[in-house]
Scaffold this motif. Structure first.
Motif, PDB file in Angstrom:
ATOM      1  N   LEU A  54       0.934  -1.317   0.046  1.00 26.49           N
ATOM      2  CA  LEU A  54       0.082   0.053   0.070  1.00 26.49           C
ATOM      3  C   LEU A  54       0.657   1.233  -0.101  1.00 26.49           C
ATOM      4  O   LEU A  54       1.670   1.586   0.803  1.00 26.49           O
ATOM      5  N   SER A  55       0.846   2.207  -1.149  1.00 26.00           N
ATOM      6  CA  SER A  55       1.731   3.187  -1.062  1.00 26.00           C
ATOM      7  C   SER A  55       0.730   4.390  -1.107  1.00 26.00           C
ATOM      8  O   SER A  55      -0.609   4.588  -1.040  1.00 26.00           O
ATOM      9  N   THR A  56       1.153   5.579  -0.318  1.00 26.18           N
ATOM     10  CA  THR A  56       0.606   6.668  -0.017  1.00 26.18           C
ATOM     11  C   THR A  56       0.876   7.623  -1.214  1.00 26.18           C
ATOM     12  O   THR A  56       0.024   8.755  -1.227  1.00 26.18           O
ATOM     13  N   SER A  57       2.021   7.650  -2.052  1.00 25.41           N
ATOM     14  CA  SER A  57       2.044   8.301  -2.981  1.00 25.41           C
ATOM     15  C   SER A  57       2.701   7.846  -4.223  1.00 25.41           C
ATOM     16  O   SER A  57       3.861   7.298  -3.688  1.00 25.41           O
ATOM     17  N   ASP A  58       2.725   7.859  -5.543  1.00 24.48           N
ATOM     18  CA  ASP A  58       3.540   7.527  -6.634  1.00 24.48           C
ATOM     19  C   ASP A  58       4.525   8.232  -6.927  1.00 24.48           C
ATOM     20  O   ASP A  58       5.499   7.877  -7.480  1.00 24.48           O
ATOM     21  N   ALA A  59       4.604   9.708  -6.146  1.00 24.10           N
ATOM     22  CA  ALA A  59       5.735  10.627  -6.451  1.00 24.10           C
ATOM     23  C   ALA A  59       6.771  10.451  -5.442  1.00 24.10           C
ATOM     24  O   ALA A  59       7.947  10.644  -5.408  1.00 24.10           O
ATOM     25  N   LEU A  60       6.301  10.104  -4.269  1.00 21.16           N
ATOM     26  CA  LEU A  60       7.462   9.980  -3.019  1.00 21.16           C
ATOM     27  C   LEU A  60       8.624   8.883  -3.131  1.00 21.16           C
ATOM     28  O   LEU A  60       8.174   7.898  -3.043  1.00 21.16           O
ATOM     29  N   ALA A  61       9.586   9.478  -2.963  1.00 20.58           N
ATOM     30  CA  ALA A  61      10.770   8.704  -3.290  1.00 20.58           C
ATOM     31  C   ALA A  61      10.859   7.422  -2.198  1.00 20.58           C
ATOM     32  O   ALA A  61      11.367   6.522  -2.546  1.00 20.58           O
ATOM     33  N   ILE A  62      10.344   7.745  -0.914  1.00 20.85           N
ATOM     34  CA  ILE A  62      10.584   6.866  -0.058  1.00 20.85           C
ATOM     35  C   ILE A  62       9.453   5.619  -0.307  1.00 20.85           C
ATOM     36  O   ILE A  62       9.930   4.419  -0.048  1.00 20.85           O
ATOM     37  N   CYS A  63       8.204   6.141  -0.840  1.00 21.79           N
ATOM     38  CA  CYS A  63       7.499   4.968  -1.234  1.00 21.79           C
ATOM     39  C   CYS A  63       8.089   4.338  -2.406  1.00 21.79           C
ATOM     40  O   CYS A  63       7.782   2.881  -2.449  1.00 21.79           O
ATOM     41  N   GLN A  64       8.456   4.850  -3.410  1.00 23.11           N
ATOM     42  CA  GLN A  64       8.889   4.242  -4.761  1.00 23.11           C
ATOM     43  C   GLN A  64      10.091   3.215  -4.347  1.00 23.11           C
ATOM     44  O   GLN A  64      10.291   2.134  -4.768  1.00 23.11           O
ATOM     45  N   ASN A  65      11.042   3.681  -3.320  1.00 23.46           N
ATOM     46  CA  ASN A  65      12.133   2.990  -3.098  1.00 23.46           C
ATOM     47  C   ASN A  65      11.563   1.661  -2.358  1.00 23.46           C
ATOM     48  O   ASN A  65      12.231   0.548  -2.413  1.00 23.46           O
ATOM     49  N   ARG A  66      10.694   2.022  -1.311  1.00 30.02           N
ATOM     50  CA  ARG A  66      10.291   0.709  -0.395  1.00 30.02           C
ATOM     51  C   ARG A  66       9.349  -0.116  -1.320  1.00 30.02           C
ATOM     52  O   ARG A  66       9.931  -1.371  -1.476  1.00 30.02           O
ATOM     53  N   PHE A  67       8.927   0.452  -2.199  1.00 34.51           N
ATOM     54  CA  PHE A  67       8.305  -0.514  -3.350  1.00 34.51           C
ATOM     55  C   PHE A  67       8.886  -1.340  -4.247  1.00 34.51           C
ATOM     56  O   PHE A  67       8.988  -2.402  -4.551  1.00 34.51           O
ATOM     57  N   SER A  68      10.029  -0.764  -4.803  1.00 31.75           N
ATOM     58  CA  SER A  68      11.064  -1.147  -5.906  1.00 31.75           C
ATOM     59  C   SER A  68      11.781  -2.351  -4.925  1.00 31.75           C
ATOM     60  O   SER A  68      11.792  -3.464  -5.637  1.00 31.75           O
ATOM     61  N   GLY A  69      12.190  -2.126  -3.932  1.00 34.59           N
ATOM     62  CA  GLY A  69      12.766  -3.414  -3.120  1.00 34.59           C
ATOM     63  C   GLY A  69      11.767  -4.492  -2.937  1.00 34.59           C
ATOM     64  O   GLY A  69      12.001  -5.600  -3.158  1.00 34.59           O
TER      65      GLY A  69
END
Lengths: 337, 337
Positions: B186-201
């Motif tokens: 569950l992401s809170t924003s597709d622009a936030l680097a923290i979300c992108q990076n957590r999701f990429s991992g």
């Protein structure tokens, strides 16, 4: 057409510029009938004030400051959201200063507000605050101050609070109803009016029904933030008769639950726990936590509205004895069953 | 003896005032041997700088601003405490501005910092922030900026963050180890680097072990703050195969737990839940919540130290590619057993 000025409005209506200006600021000096006439023409001609000029004229920064003890407590984070909602709607910036429960830091924050950078201050005092000179000094410079939640008892200023005394009674009644014989009130400061009032209500109720109060401490002050956990653990060890706890603030509740979990003290079987708290996870805790929840968002909103009304010179409507009391609610959950 | 001045120190040592001044500020321009000589005499004669004069000379306000999305998240309230601890020790005021996840509010806050009232800015960007012009404009006026936690990927500025990518991998590995077949992020924003990076991992790990990813959405964006609860409820209804949830931020975790409690979805039996969170009540929840907890206090502390170092002109030590990565930790509890 081009931008209409306040001078043109006044000319068209045959009124003075001052009258039109006051009417557009909803001043009490202007009659409702005149206001209506002026506002109606202003709307018709799409008059919009020049905010920069207006700000210069009033020497306003369009900024309010909020001085508060901490943000880790859900009450404050909700109140902040209420404050910001109003500020945003009215076009104000909001600066936050945290006192971290230190009177020195609170004074520094207030002094920082004292140089024209803010138009008004909302404050919830630190648990160390007894003196009021810093706040009086601010007000003497015509910077309005509104207290929210944590007020200074006996100090005449507008306040937005909740019904702490009644809620203290309610907390005691609830624990007694559930069979507690030795409920204790955990306070975070003996100087804070919110704690005093919550405790007075609690004590009033306990005193009604029994004469054993001398045998155990029914208020305990956990004022040192550093070791709340240890303080609570030692209280529970020293007074094994304690069968109910009212946590006057959220952090005391969380530490109580942690101590009980670590020491396998069953809640609610051995100790019932009730907290003054707006914790979002209260229904998700094990056991779910009975709370008295303050209307935090609304307290924030109402205090910001009050302050901005004072800033915008409609001061006649907000006197020093103004006190809005927004009621809290008891949410019964498993921790007191 | 009376207060000794920097001029007298310089005279006694046969050095220029500039050299003594720089040495007392620990400037890299002065050799260690000279510094030692100067500091030693300054201590001997009880030299103490006049902070007011010093502030005037440097045109410093001794104030830093912190711009952050919200305070209801425990990460931010802990980070704030870390920031304030450093600021207090170094004699700085701290102003907080909340963006409430709005790019417009963030821009306003930054513009408000743009008039000399603050010496530097710590920022954790809103979930809407893509553009960097507001931050560049601040830096072009020699107001240093340090990003903490939520940085802007690709934008060259000092940053203090955690190891989001590795933690995304760790989260996925943990859920797969515990038997999940269809974990969702569950992401809170597709622009936030923290979300992108957590999701990429997370995605990297999931992709390693199976080819079924096309059959269900393994990232879901809950970006509308107003109805997170409804979004999560509808996701769980629409994709009954989901047997694991990684909540990328705390509020998504709390809403997930509320939905599961209301709908009697057993955790961990039907769905295992892991949250990126520093929630103090995580061990007290029912079931206790497995978390990846960021070193929030230390991130706050380190970012404030970095900013103040830049403000105090020891800028050579902090370049635009400076990036401190403080590791997070996995805390395994019952929600993923």
């Amino acid at each position: 057409m081009g931008n209409i000025t306040i001078r043109e409005l006044a000319q068209r209506l045959g009124l003075s510029i001052a009258t039109v200006s006051k009417a557009l600021k909803d001043s009490y000096e202007i009659s409702d009938a005149t206001k209506k006439k002026i506002v109606s023409l202003a709307n018709e001609l799409n008059y919009s004030p020049n905010p920069y000029a207006s700000s210069l004229r009033k020497q306003q920064s369009k900024t309010i400051a909020v001085v508060l003890p901490e943000v880790a407590d859900s009450f404050f984070s909700l109140a902040i959201n209420g404050i910001q909602e109003v500020a945003l709607a009215k076009g104000y910036h909001v600066l936050f200063y945290l006192s971290h429960e230190s009177f020195e830091l609170e004074k520094k924050a207030i002094n920082h507000c004292n140089n024209g950078r803010v138009d008004g201050v909302l404050i919830s005092v630190s648990s160390e605050t007894r003196d009021t000179a810093h706040i009086s000094s601010l007000r003497s410079k015509n910077i309005p101050v509104v207290f929210f939640d944590r007020e200074l008892e006996g100090y005449a200023a507008p306040k937005v609070v909740t019904n702490d005394y009644e809620c203290g009674e309610l907390a005691a009644k609830h624990l007694l109803d559930k069979g507690c014989r030795f409920p204790v009130f955990l306070s975070t400061s003996d100087a804070l009016a919110i704690c005093q009032n919550r405790f007075s209500g609690f004590a009033n109720e306990i005193n009604k029904i029994r004469n054993e109060i001398a045998t155990y401490p029914f208020i305990i002050n956990c004022s040192n933030d550093k070791n709340i956990y240890d303080q609570i653990a030692s209280i529970l060890e020293k007074f094994p008769a304690i069968d109910g706890i009212v946590a006057s603030v959220e952090k005391l509740a969380i530490q109580t639950l942690l101590v009980c979990a670590d020491q396998n003290i069953p809640i609610p079987d051995r100790i019932k726990v009730l907290a003054f708290s707006t914790l979002e996870t209260a229904p998700l805790l094990n056991p779910s936590l009975t709370t008295i929840s303050q209307p935090a968002f609304d307290i924030g909103k109402h205090s910001a509205e009050t302050l901005i009304t004072m800033i915008e010179k409609k001061k006649h409507s907000i006197t020093n004895d103004y006190k809005a009391v927004l009621p809290s609610a008891l949410n019964i959950r498993k921790s007191t069953q």
